[in-house]
Design an enzyme around this catalytic site. Structure first.
Site, mmCIF file in Angstrom:
data_model
loop_
_atom_site.group_PDB
_atom_site.id
_atom_site.type_symbol
_atom_site.label_atom_id
_atom_site.label_comp_id
_atom_site.label_asym_id
_atom_site.label_seq_id
_atom_site.Cartn_x
_atom_site.Cartn_y
_atom_site.Cartn_z
ATOM 1 N N ASP A 141 0.854 -1.183 0.000
ATOM 2 C CA ASP A 141 0.000 0.000 0.000
ATOM 3 C C ASP A 141 0.894 1.238 0.000
ATOM 4 O OD1 ASP A 141 -2.329 -1.578 0.249
ATOM 5 O OD2 ASP A 141 -2.150 -1.617 2.426
ATOM 6 N N TYR A 142 0.686 2.134 -0.943
ATOM 7 C CA TYR A 142 1.569 3.286 -1.019
ATOM 8 C C TYR A 142 0.784 4.569 -1.310
ATOM 9 C CZ TYR A 142 1.177 3.171 -6.128
ATOM 10 O OH TYR A 142 0.693 3.217 -7.412
#
Length: 262
Positions: free
Chosen positions: A140-141
């Site tokens: 997740d970024y």
């Protein structure tokens, strides 16, 4: 290899939810009926992500005569009885025992995220025991940096650094998820996906941003991931998976054609 179109299902407290920006979660159904529906459609693959934070699992499944305890592994077992396509499960997994439980309950692969950040040796131990082919890392970024704990903790790692570390430790696949596009329907982050595909030696699954069928083709054509995944679009459009596959076929994307409309 043929490209995959993956359905992603987010679970919160035992129910399927529509997610937006990792903060807004609208209940849209129960996981048992939905997995039956996707299995009937013969989807390429299903990814279940448990985003629960309370540890309570809703038992609103009387229509299926299912009685389960307040336990996500029991829920996973019920899901596995009704799914006949490859599926992965992740969310809140922190230990080797957690990974073992997911596989024992019937999942084909395990999706890991924050557990890899909290225990720097977890992945290496898991690879030694279960093999790389059973392990997927969800990355997740946001704004170039990797986040953990439901997007609430910004790490020191940028996307490239974290994926490189995961590769060295033996991860089998990367689920690359753009937090800022979650539930927005604005298209995939082509630039980041393409960059990671070119730099990575393991398959990349793109997630986050699908708003219409064109977004799938655009991602495949411009970024060339091994697979694209989406959630909301498959919940709210009738026969959406069938139409998405037909659209990809029309655009010349090399995909598996064994799917149905039921």
């Amino acid at each position: 290899m043929k490209k995959r179109l993956i359905t992603c299902i987010f679970l919160k407290d035992g129910m399927i939810v529509r997610s937006e920006n990792f903060k807004i979660h609208q209940i849209i159904g129960n996981p048992i009926s939905q997995v039956k529906r996707f299995s009937d459609w013969a989807v390429d693959e299903i990814i279940y992500i448990d985003i629960s934070t309370t540890g309570n699992y809703d038992n609103r499944r009387d229509d299926h005569m299912i009685q389960i305890s307040n336990d996500k592994f029991d829920l996973l077992g019920e899901i596995a009885k009704n799914v006949f396509v490859p599926f992965s499960f992740g969310g809140g997994l922190r230990t080797i025992k957690d990974i073992e439980m997911v596989l024992q309950k019937g999942a084909d692969k395990v999706v890991l995220n924050t557990g890899l950040y909290l225990d720097e040796r977890l992945l290496e131990k898991a690879v030694e025991i279960f093999g790389s082919q059973a392990l997927v890392a969800c990355v997740d970024y946001k704004e170039g940096f990797v986040h953990f704990s439901h997007g609430n903790v910004k790490s020191k790692y940028n996307v490239e650094e974290w994926i490189a570390l995961l590769e060295r430790q033996g991860i089998g696949e990367i689920l690359l998820n753009d937090i800022s596009r979650d539930g927005k329907g604005c298209g995939y982050d082509i630039e980041t996906i393409k960059k990671m595909v070119l730099k990575s030696s393991v398959p990349i699954i793109a997630l986050g941003g699908a708003g219409d069928y064109y977004d799938f083709s655009e991602c495949f054509e411009e970024a060339d991931p091994s697979a694209v995944a989406a959630g909301n679009i498959f919940h709210f459009k009738e026969h959406s998976y069938y139409h998405a596959k037909k659209s990809l076929e029309a655009d010349g994307i090399y995909i598996r054609k064994e799917y149905g409309i039921f």
